[in-house]
Scaffold this active site. Structure first.
Site, PDB file in Angstrom:
ATOM      1  N   LYS A 132      28.516  37.706  51.073  1.00  0.00           N
ATOM      2  CA  LYS A 132      29.479  38.805  51.015  1.00  0.00           C
ATOM      3  C   LYS A 132      29.320  39.486  49.669  1.00  0.00           C
ATOM      4  O   LYS A 132      29.687  38.931  48.632  1.00  0.00           O
ATOM      5  CB  LYS A 132      30.910  38.306  51.193  1.00  0.00           C
ATOM      6  CG  LYS A 132      31.903  39.445  51.267  1.00  0.00           C
ATOM      7  CD  LYS A 132      33.286  38.957  51.657  1.00  0.00           C
ATOM      8  CE  LYS A 132      34.223  40.113  51.949  1.00  0.00           C
ATOM      9  NZ  LYS A 132      34.410  41.023  50.828  1.00  0.00           N
ATOM     10  N   ASP A 160      29.788  41.774  46.533  1.00  0.00           N
ATOM     11  CA  ASP A 160      30.971  42.284  45.860  1.00  0.00           C
ATOM     12  C   ASP A 160      30.644  43.655  45.282  1.00  0.00           C
ATOM     13  O   ASP A 160      30.313  43.801  44.119  1.00  0.00           O
ATOM     14  CB  ASP A 160      31.385  41.304  44.751  1.00  0.00           C
ATOM     15  CG  ASP A 160      32.815  41.557  44.305  1.00  0.00           C
ATOM     16  OD1 ASP A 160      33.488  42.397  44.933  1.00  0.00           O
ATOM     17  OD2 ASP A 160      33.242  40.926  43.335  1.00  0.00           O
ATOM     18  N   LYS A 185      35.697  33.088  51.639  1.00  0.00           N
ATOM     19  CA  LYS A 185      35.567  33.466  50.224  1.00  0.00           C
ATOM     20  C   LYS A 185      35.299  32.260  49.318  1.00  0.00           C
ATOM     21  O   LYS A 185      35.679  31.142  49.629  1.00  0.00           O
ATOM     22  CB  LYS A 185      36.865  34.153  49.749  1.00  0.00           C
ATOM     23  CG  LYS A 185      37.260  35.383  50.537  1.00  0.00           C
ATOM     24  CD  LYS A 185      36.437  36.595  50.202  1.00  0.00           C
ATOM     25  CE  LYS A 185      36.911  37.284  48.950  1.00  0.00           C
ATOM     26  NZ  LYS A 185      38.003  38.201  49.132  1.00  0.00           N
ATOM     27  N   CYS A 227      32.716  24.364   6.602  1.00  0.00           N
ATOM     28  CA  CYS A 227      32.323  23.852   5.294  1.00  0.00           C
ATOM     29  C   CYS A 227      32.984  24.607   4.142  1.00  0.00           C
ATOM     30  O   CYS A 227      32.801  24.250   2.988  1.00  0.00           O
ATOM     31  CB  CYS A 227      30.810  23.906   5.148  1.00  0.00           C
ATOM     32  SG  CYS A 227      30.209  25.590   5.065  1.00  0.00           S
ATOM     33  N   CYS A 270      27.831  31.808   8.446  1.00  0.00           N
ATOM     34  CA  CYS A 270      28.045  30.894   7.342  1.00  0.00           C
ATOM     35  C   CYS A 270      26.681  30.694   6.693  1.00  0.00           C
ATOM     36  O   CYS A 270      25.746  30.237   7.357  1.00  0.00           O
ATOM     37  CB  CYS A 270      28.582  29.563   7.847  1.00  0.00           C
ATOM     38  SG  CYS A 270      28.576  28.322   6.546  1.00  0.00           S
TER      39      CYS A 270
HETATM   40  S1  IVH Z   1      30.784  43.321  57.541  1.00  0.00           S
HETATM   41  C1  IVH Z   1      33.406  44.683  60.647  1.00  0.00           C
HETATM   42  N1  IVH Z   1      29.144  42.129  55.898  1.00  0.00           N
HETATM   43  O1  IVH Z   1      33.474  43.279  52.730  1.00  0.00           O
HETATM   44  C2  IVH Z   1      32.734  44.056  59.531  1.00  0.00           C
HETATM   45  N2  IVH Z   1      30.995  43.272  54.985  1.00  0.00           N
HETATM   46  O2  IVH Z   1      36.306  42.839  53.547  1.00  0.00           O
HETATM   47  C3  IVH Z   1      32.865  44.837  58.316  1.00  0.00           C
HETATM   48  N3  IVH Z   1      31.104  43.227  52.572  1.00  0.00           N
HETATM   49  O3  IVH Z   1      34.381  46.549  53.446  1.00  0.00           O
HETATM   50  C4  IVH Z   1      32.082  44.439  57.185  1.00  0.00           C
HETATM   51  N4  IVH Z   1      29.279  42.056  52.248  1.00  0.00           N
HETATM   52  O4  IVH Z   1      32.552  46.167  51.752  1.00  0.00           O
HETATM   53  C5  IVH Z   1      30.255  42.849  56.020  1.00  0.00           C
HETATM   54  N5  IVH Z   1      27.602  41.044  54.563  1.00  0.00           N
HETATM   55  C6  IVH Z   1      28.695  41.771  54.685  1.00  0.00           C
HETATM   56  C7  IVH Z   1      29.437  42.201  53.572  1.00  0.00           C
HETATM   57  C8  IVH Z   1      30.588  42.951  53.774  1.00  0.00           C
HETATM   58  C9  IVH Z   1      30.282  42.674  51.666  1.00  0.00           C
HETATM   59  C10 IVH Z   1      32.349  43.945  52.260  1.00  0.00           C
HETATM   60  C11 IVH Z   1      32.421  45.324  52.859  1.00  0.00           C
HETATM   61  C12 IVH Z   1      33.700  45.351  53.625  1.00  0.00           C
HETATM   62  C13 IVH Z   1      34.451  44.223  53.063  1.00  0.00           C
HETATM   63  C14 IVH Z   1      35.385  43.680  54.121  1.00  0.00           C
END
Ligand code: IVH
Length: 678
Positions: A124, A126, A324, A421, A436
């Site tokens: 996921k 960021d 997460k 020191c 130092c």
């Molecule tokens: S799928 C319907 N895949 O997470 C599915 N989202 O909380 C929609 N994000 O707005 C998103 N990596 O910005 C998906 N591998 C990933 C992701 C991802 C980051 C973010 C994306 C989305 C948010 C959702």
């Protein structure tokens, strides 16, 4: 722009421009997306220059998808709104294995099945979610997610990102008339660091994190600014796709990659929720080593048919879940700002804070880097701060939450003298680092830590030379008592430290907090006070307090303590720095056991004579060891002598002992006797 050529380009030139565009798109893809260029940079530049020349000569050759059009669009007044044809949903979050299993149970209930599903598991990212709309293979519109239904048209900015193809590659599959691609725009950690350094150098506010930097960069009205930002993209899904059916999410990702879009190489296909959970744990381990920030994994049901049956809830699809990781930022309060001295003498201000959990570990200190940084961030004792622990990086203070600043805080002042020191600190003109200048300073500290932890002293396992060097060099221990506030989070970022070894060391330190008075006195490393003298002192004074208060005359009354030793002990306990250390050690929870005064000491009534050199002990030490056990040491052998200890190159006392039939001990036998006599 060059004036238009008077006559239109002939078909060959038109063809050449098209060929160049295609070649450049392809090599761009090889270079940026695949990271596997087929031609040299110079060759690439030549193609680009040739196209630029043609376009200058014949402006009608410039197409919107020309690689020359990534930069150079005029600044906008404001962003237009783009309505997403299919809303860009968000994801439901899970924070534990349990919640993740519940997700699968929900799917099973909903579909009335017991079966395990195939999932696609993805990092996921960021970053910032965007949508790219390709019409007949050409990038037409790029937009931000916005509220999910409507976002901003940031096409010009997205076009500056080299990993976003302006034209889709031809793969075996026909390119759909309309293809909406969804992905995450992000900035790599190293690029983010550089970007912030540049901003600081230019007197601009740094970004709090890479995500903010990516978002800020995408929202520039002038795309020439965006072009200078190191933005990148990973694509992870689609919106509307005309005339193209996909059977699985995996297939979508494969096809996106085939069309030249960048997908994350860590994406996997797995079966069953256990495998998805295992992927989460694996990625969490790898997280620090990844060049970009991820905040969890996304688990998606692979089958599109199942996805359709599952449908969506209010704002998120039922078929996907974001599992997460523990957050890497947290807020806490600064108790004190301390300065630590590293091996090179660099003096680093460090915030000591109320312990707080960040990224799954408890953190209680964060680096403030240097004097200017503290000034710039204006961190003060008492402040609430946002801290961050990104991967293997030492925790740092991101910013002060000024709204929560208590009254009567005072700005930080760098000390004028070395806290270790006492040497006057120097800060060379033009340098950020205060140092130092005393070359001995830290070496002494390191040696004293090793001594403190050694077998005869606190007996803390694992604090070897390399580790002590690391702890000191990274400013984690500036003072012996600092070792008691070390946490795993302090150690894990260091080289060679895995979670287990960090745990072991912390456990070893904490497990040795109860210590005999003799060991403790020895551990302090007072000059001339070896193990044996420490034992004598402990026996005699019975408490640290009594030893601290002892006058030179009182010290001299201890058998085995001569004037030099007495003076050294007295000096030690007069030094305010040492007294502070003792207080700190006790405040850290060190418990000193009072020695039991044995009814009769094991060597009471025994007289020893030494002759020749011993290997392990100096003569004084050997004597002290005997005396500590109640024995006496005499200089001449007589019939009353119980033992003669013979070392190398013994003198006439050896012959005399033999003549008198006195028990003769070599060094090993002497040691064995000592061991028996405790
Ligand atoms: S799928 C319907 N895949 O997470 C599915 N989202 O909380 C929609 N994000 O707005 C998103 N990596 O910005 C998906 N591998 C990933 C992701 C991802 C980051 C973010 C994306 C989305 C948010 C959702």
């Amino acid at each position: 722009m060059a004036p238009a050529a008077s006559k239109p380009p002939d078909p060959q030139i038109r063809q050449r421009a098209a060929q160049l565009r295609e070649q450049i798109h392809y090599h761009n893809y090889r270079y940026y997306v695949l990271d596997a260029p087929e031609i040299s940079d110079a060759e690439f530049d030549r193609l680009m220059e040739e196209l630029q020349r043609l376009e200058e000569q014949y402006p009608e050759l410039v197409t919107p998808d020309s690689p020359t059009q990534r930069v150079g669009a005029p600044p906008l007044e404001k962003f237009e709104t783009v309505t997403h044809r299919i809303p860009m949903l968000s994801l439901e979050n899970a924070f534990s294995e349990g919640e993740t299993r519940e997700f699968q149970q929900r799917l099973q209930r909903f579909l009335r099945t017991e079966e395990q599903f195939d999932y696609v598991v993805e990092p996921k990212m960021d970053g910032v979610a965007v949508e790219l709309v390709y019409e007949n293979g050409q990038l037409q519109v790029g937009s931000t997610r916005g509220d999910g239904w409507r976002g901003e048209n940031v096409t010009q900015n997205l076009k500056t990102i080299r990993t976003i193809p302006l034209v889709l590659l031809k793969s075996g599959e026909p390119i759909p008339a309309r293809l909406e691609v969804r992905g995450e725009v992000y900035i790599e950690r190293a690029d983010f660091k550089k970007l912030n350094e540049q901003r600081l150098a230019q007197g601009e506010q740094p970004f709090a994190n890479p995500r903010n930097a990516a978002a800020g960069s995408l929202r520039q009205l002038d795309s020439s600014i965006t072009a200078q930002r190191p933005l990148n993209i990973f694509c992870y899904g689609v919106g509307e796709v005309s005339g193209h059916e996909f059977a699985s999410h995996w297939e979508i990702l494969q096809q996106l990659a085939a069309w030249g879009l960048r997908t994350n190489p860590y994406i996997e296909q797995v079966t069953g929720i256990d495998a998805a959970i295992a992927y989460h744990h694996r990625l969490e381990q790898q997280r620090p080593a990844l060049p970009y920030e991820i905040d969890g994994v996304v688990i998606k049901v692979n089958s599109i048919a199942l996805q359709e049956r599952l449908g969506i809830k209010a704002r998120s699809p039922r078929w996907a879940l974001a599992y997460k990781f523990a957050a890497t930022q947290a807020t806490t309060r600064v108790r004190e700002i301390r300065v630590n001295v590293g091996r090179t003498g660099a003096v680093t201000p460090t915030a000591l804070m109320d312990p707080v959990e960040v990224g799954g570990v408890t953190v209680s200190r964060a680096t403030l880097h240097n004097e200017d940084e503290v000034r710039r961030k204006d961190v003060r004792a008492g402040d609430w701060v946002l801290i961050q622990r990104a991967g293997d990086v030492i925790p740092e203070v991101v910013m002060v939450i000024k709204e929560r600043r208590p009254e009567h805080t005072v700005p930080f002042e760098m000390p004028t003298h070395c806290p270790v020191c006492g040497t006057k600190l120097v800060r060379p003109a033009g340098e950020a680092v205060t140092r130092c200048p005393n070359p001995d300073c830290v070496a002494v500290l390191k040696r004293s830590i090793r001594h403190f932890a050694s077998k005869g002293a606190m007996d803390i396992d694992g604090l070897g030379e390399k580790i002590v060097d690391q702890l000191v060099d990274n400013g984690l221990i500036q003072n012996l008592s600092d070792m008691y506030s070390l946490t795993e989070a302090d150690l894990i970022p260091l080289e060679r430290f895995a979670e287990k070894s960090a745990q072991n060391i912390i456990a070893a330190i904490q497990g040795r907090k109860r210590v005999s008075l003799a060991r403790f006195i020895y551990a302090l490393g007072i000059r001339y006070v070896g193990e044996a003298t420490a034992q004598l002192l402990a026996q005699h004074f019975q408490s640290l307090e009594a030893l601290k208060q002892a006058s030179e005359a009182e010290l001299l009354q201890v058998e085995g303590v001569g004037p030099q030793v007495a003076a050294s002990i007295r000096d030690y306990f007069r030094n305010p720095r040492n007294l502070r250390l003792l207080d700190e050690l006790q405040a850290a929870g060190l418990e000193i056991e009072t020695p039991e005064r044995p009814a009769k000491l094991p060597l009471a009534g025994k007289t020893f004579v030494f002759t020749g050199g011993l290997e392990k002990y100096s003569r004084d030490e050997a004597k002290a060891l005997v005396v500590a056990r109640g024995g006496k040491v005499s200089s001449a052998v007589s019939a009353k002598t119980d033992y003669v200890v013979v070392g190398s190159e013994p003198g006439s006392k050896y012959a005399k002992a033999q003549a008198l039939g006195v028990t003769i001990l070599d060094e090993a036998a002497f040691e064995a006797l000592l061991r028996r006599s405790v």
